[in-house]
Design a protein around this motif. Structure first.
Motif, mmCIF file in Angstrom:
data_model
loop_
_atom_site.group_PDB
_atom_site.id
_atom_site.type_symbol
_atom_site.label_atom_id
_atom_site.label_comp_id
_atom_site.label_asym_id
_atom_site.label_seq_id
_atom_site.Cartn_x
_atom_site.Cartn_y
_atom_site.Cartn_z
ATOM 1 N N GLY A 245 0.825 -1.199 0.000
ATOM 2 C CA GLY A 245 0.000 0.000 0.000
ATOM 3 C C GLY A 245 0.862 1.252 0.000
ATOM 4 O O GLY A 245 2.037 1.215 0.408
ATOM 5 N N LEU A 246 0.291 2.368 -0.435
ATOM 6 C CA LEU A 246 0.995 3.644 -0.390
ATOM 7 C C LEU A 246 0.962 4.216 1.026
ATOM 8 O O LEU A 246 -0.031 4.055 1.750
ATOM 9 N N VAL A 247 2.034 4.889 1.404
ATOM 10 C CA VAL A 247 2.084 5.595 2.684
ATOM 11 C C VAL A 247 2.749 6.953 2.453
ATOM 12 O O VAL A 247 3.523 7.131 1.503
ATOM 13 N N ASN A 248 2.452 7.916 3.337
ATOM 14 C CA ASN A 248 3.130 9.211 3.254
ATOM 15 C C ASN A 248 4.451 9.146 4.022
ATOM 16 O O ASN A 248 4.878 8.067 4.468
ATOM 17 N N ASP A 249 5.102 10.292 4.214
ATOM 18 C CA ASP A 249 6.420 10.276 4.853
ATOM 19 C C ASP A 249 6.364 9.940 6.334
ATOM 20 O O ASP A 249 7.411 9.761 6.976
ATOM 21 N N LYS A 250 5.155 9.845 6.901
ATOM 22 C CA LYS A 250 4.989 9.419 8.287
ATOM 23 C C LYS A 250 4.481 7.984 8.381
ATOM 24 O O LYS A 250 4.069 7.522 9.446
ATOM 25 N N ASN A 251 4.501 7.275 7.263
ATOM 26 C CA ASN A 251 3.952 5.916 7.165
ATOM 27 C C ASN A 251 2.457 5.889 7.483
ATOM 28 O O ASN A 251 1.924 4.896 7.975
ATOM 29 N N GLN A 252 1.774 6.991 7.173
ATOM 30 C CA GLN A 252 0.325 7.046 7.347
ATOM 31 C C GLN A 252 -0.371 6.626 6.055
ATOM 32 O O GLN A 252 0.195 6.689 4.960
ATOM 33 N N PHE A 253 -1.608 6.214 6.193
ATOM 34 C CA PHE A 253 -2.466 5.834 5.070
ATOM 35 C C PHE A 253 -2.495 6.935 4.020
ATOM 36 O O PHE A 253 -2.622 8.114 4.340
ATOM 37 N N ASP A 257 -0.639 9.955 -3.180
ATOM 38 C CA ASP A 257 0.778 10.113 -3.440
ATOM 39 C C ASP A 257 1.562 9.454 -2.311
ATOM 40 O O ASP A 257 1.016 9.151 -1.253
ATOM 41 N N GLY A 258 2.853 9.230 -2.531
ATOM 42 C CA GLY A 258 3.671 8.636 -1.486
ATOM 43 C C GLY A 258 4.519 7.509 -2.018
ATOM 44 O O GLY A 258 4.661 7.316 -3.229
ATOM 45 N N LYS A 259 5.101 6.726 -1.107
ATOM 46 C CA LYS A 259 5.919 5.582 -1.489
ATOM 47 C C LYS A 259 5.130 4.284 -1.310
ATOM 48 O O LYS A 259 4.195 4.214 -0.512
ATOM 49 N N VAL A 260 5.542 3.274 -2.063
ATOM 50 C CA VAL A 260 4.925 1.955 -1.951
ATOM 51 C C VAL A 260 5.611 1.216 -0.806
ATOM 52 O O VAL A 260 6.840 1.092 -0.781
ATOM 53 N N ARG A 261 4.810 0.742 0.128
ATOM 54 C CA ARG A 261 5.352 0.012 1.280
ATOM 55 C C ARG A 261 4.809 -1.410 1.276
ATOM 56 O O ARG A 261 3.617 -1.631 1.019
ATOM 57 N N GLN A 265 4.446 -11.101 6.746
ATOM 58 C CA GLN A 265 3.373 -11.757 7.482
ATOM 59 C C GLN A 265 3.350 -11.402 8.967
ATOM 60 O O GLN A 265 2.347 -11.608 9.642
ATOM 61 N N LYS A 266 4.446 -10.840 9.470
ATOM 62 C CA LYS A 266 4.502 -10.428 10.871
ATOM 63 C C LYS A 266 4.353 -8.915 11.044
ATOM 64 O O LYS A 266 4.397 -8.417 12.172
ATOM 65 N N GLY A 267 4.219 -8.206 9.927
ATOM 66 C CA GLY A 267 4.049 -6.764 9.995
ATOM 67 C C GLY A 267 5.332 -5.976 9.863
ATOM 68 O O GLY A 267 5.315 -4.736 9.939
ATOM 69 N N ASN A 268 6.442 -6.657 9.653
ATOM 70 C CA ASN A 268 7.714 -5.962 9.466
ATOM 71 C C ASN A 268 7.794 -5.374 8.061
ATOM 72 O O ASN A 268 7.328 -5.991 7.093
ATOM 73 N N GLU A 269 8.400 -4.209 7.948
ATOM 74 C CA GLU A 269 8.567 -3.600 6.631
ATOM 75 C C GLU A 269 9.556 -4.415 5.818
ATOM 76 O O GLU A 269 10.714 -4.580 6.204
ATOM 77 N N LYS A 270 9.101 -4.912 4.680
ATOM 78 C CA LYS A 270 9.963 -5.696 3.792
ATOM 79 C C LYS A 270 10.586 -4.817 2.724
ATOM 80 O O LYS A 270 11.776 -4.938 2.429
ATOM 81 N N GLU A 271 9.766 -3.937 2.129
ATOM 82 C CA GLU A 271 10.263 -3.070 1.066
ATOM 83 C C GLU A 271 9.551 -1.723 1.142
ATOM 84 O O GLU A 271 8.410 -1.629 1.595
ATOM 85 N N THR A 324 -0.394 -1.960 6.056
ATOM 86 C CA THR A 324 0.896 -1.340 5.737
ATOM 87 C C THR A 324 1.086 0.012 6.401
ATOM 88 O O THR A 324 2.217 0.460 6.565
ATOM 89 N N CYS A 325 0.007 0.686 6.780
ATOM 90 C CA CYS A 325 0.160 2.007 7.406
ATOM 91 C C CYS A 325 0.328 1.868 8.917
ATOM 92 O O CYS A 325 -0.164 0.924 9.526
ATOM 93 N N ASP A 326 1.049 2.832 9.495
ATOM 94 C CA ASP A 326 1.170 2.863 10.955
ATOM 95 C C ASP A 326 -0.038 3.551 11.585
ATOM 96 O O ASP A 326 -0.415 3.230 12.715
#
Length: 505
Positions: A245-253, A257-261, A265-271, A324-326
């Motif tokens: 999913g896309l997130v902004n610079d604060k890893n918010q929904f 626009d934003g980066k692809v996050r 399966q455990k919720g860790n950021e992979k990419e 994907t968002c915090d």
């Protein structure tokens, strides 16, 4: 749809193949093929897309500035998503960024688009399964059946809120369905003070309706113990996949626009990457029995239709965006997200939610957030600034536009020459991202519910519920690999026996 599985006196065999064709309550066409073994249990089931559109091929040779109009015709439900993704790709082909005012107008437009699309899916396509019940007669599992149960007042509010969301799109984009909004580095028209006041009124109502919809979900689904046993059943609508999913610079929904996050399966950021680099992170596989491709993460790669950490299949859906968002960028939606995560945690969910039917819940939370965002945007007086486009632009090069379509991460990738003529085009649409997980969900639910040749309409509808949670749009999800499309021609004799089979894969 095929009839019930019965003994055929003429052939002296039991029917072992059940076809659901056409499948219902989705955009586009598709079918489900279920194959039974000798005991009447499901051997396998397939989500199959038999149509081909080929938009990527006939975009080549057109002016790049036409593509946000052409690709908007991919889908009648989410033309705004294709229009905006295409517009962002066109920006890239001109090496331009929208002005601050143009960005704000695009953002207001797109959040309104999200609200209108989510209303359509939840009330017209998904709600019949929960409000009317999965096993209700087919004639009742529709929007009229929903209105009959929830009342005309709510039914009228559905129509009003969806109309107002589309009206905001029309004010900003010229038309509600096939907008004329985007131009390289900007938008096509400014906003007047009168238009701003109208949009504020509409957005305020949209937010109230979104809050009402959240309460409807709580009353109809969360408070129904039998429904929740279906929703939180690991033996049915459940797969452990990666999520995108896309997130902004604060890893918010984020949807615009934003980066692809990507989380594991455990919720860790992979990419986490810029959309321009998407080909370094994902690839697409194909299977001979469908025209829809299977995107996967290059690391760990494509291992077939299986889940788990060793499989590169991922989901990109409302469920994924909440995974994907915090946090959410707006207060009411953040409160709803905290409640969502709290209830799931109380039910044993530790980490990302993998229950497919929770996608409907996530969709309502997104509706709340996008209504809040739209209201913030149209209240911002900067939207009245007349600086709406860049000038003196020169075409030539590659542009990648990425947004969150209501159905998942949407990427448009164009290359044009110095005359602005498209030389290459690639699209990875929301539904295509979810193709593998949809196939796995359909097969798992069919295997879990159908036994001993008992194939009732209610059970088949519960199989359909597996794909319906993703709100699939097969109209824009079907593309051929460059140059040719997979094809199998079966030639039969007059008695029905196979004379020859010719395949091109």
């Amino acid at each position: 749809m095929a009839g019930p599985v019965i003994w055929d006196e003429k052939t002296k065999v039991t029917t072992k193949r059940v076809t659901v064709d056409p499948i219902t309550r989705l955009e586009g066409h598709g079918k489900i093929e279920i194959f039974l073994d000798d005991k009447g249990d499901v051997q396998n089931a397939y989500w199959q897309v038999p149509e081909l559109r080929g938009f990527e091929r006939f975009c080549i040779g057109r002016r790049v500035t036409e593509l946000n109009q052409i690709t908007a015709r991919l889908c009648g439900v989410c033309p705004g998503a294709h229009h905006l993704a295409a517009t962002k790709a066109i920006d890239g082909c001109y090496n331009a960024k929208p002005t601050a005012t143009a960005y704000l107008i695009r953002d207001a437009f797109y959040n309104a688009h999200f609200v209108h699309s989510h209303i359509a899916h939840f009330y017209a396509l998904a709600a019949p399964d929960f409000v009317c019940g999965p096993a209700a007669p087919a004639a009742e599992r529709n929007v009229l059946g929903v209105i009959g149960r929830v009342g005309l007042d709510l039914g009228g509010a559905v129509v009003k809120a969806r109309r107002q969301a589309q009206s905001i799109q029309a004010i900003l984009g010229g038309k509600p369905t096939h907008p004329l909004l985007g131009v390289p580095g900007g938008v096509s028209k400014a906003v007047s003070k009168e238009e701003q006041q109208t949009m504020i009124e509409y957005a305020e109502n949209m937010l109230e309706f979104a809050k009402t919809s959240l309460q409807v979900f709580k009353d109809v689904v969360l408070s129904n113990e039998e429904y929740m046993k279906i929703v939180l059943n690991k033996d049915l609508y459940y797969h452990e996949t990666y999520h995108m999913g896309l997130v902004n610079d604060k890893n918010q929904f984020e949807v615009h626009d934003g980066k692809v996050r990507v989380v594991d399966q455990k919720g860790n950021e992979k990419e986490k990457y810029d959309a321009y680099d998407y080909l370094d992170h994902i690839a697409e596989a194909s299977e001979p029995w469908t025209y829809e491709k299977f995107p996967y993460l290059r690391n760990p790669g494509y291992k077939g239709l299986v889940d788990g950490a060793d499989s590169g299949l991922y989901r990109a859906s409302p469920l994924s965006r909440l995974n994907t968002c915090d946090s959410m960028p707006t207060p009411i939606a953040q409160e709803a997200l905290e409640e969502y995560r709290g209830i799931l945690k109380d039910n044993g969910v530790d980490g990302p939610c993998q229950f497919t039917l929770c996608t409907h819940w996530a969709r309502i939370i997104e509706m709340v957030c996008c209504a809040e965002k739209c209201l913030e945007d149209v209240k911002n007086n900067d939207i009245l600034n007349g600086d709406i486009k860049q000038h003196d632009l020169v075409p030539g090069g590659r542009g990648v536009g990425c947004v969150e379509a209501p159905r998942g991460t949407l990427t448009h990738d164009y290359t044009c020459d110095e005359n602005g003529i498209v030389t290459a085009c690639n699209m990875v649409v929301g539904t295509t991202n979810n193709n593998g997980p949809i196939c796995m969900d359909v097969a798992k639910v069919a295997k879990g519910l159908i036994h001993n040749f008992d194939v009732s309409p209610g059970l088949l509808n519960m199989v359909e519920m597996a794909f319906r949670a993703y709100d699939p749009c097969n109209s824009c999800a079907t593309h051929a690999l460059p140059g040719q499309m997979p094809l199998t021609a079966v030639i039969r004799n007059s008695d029905g026996s196979v004379y020859d089979t010719i395949s091109r894969n």
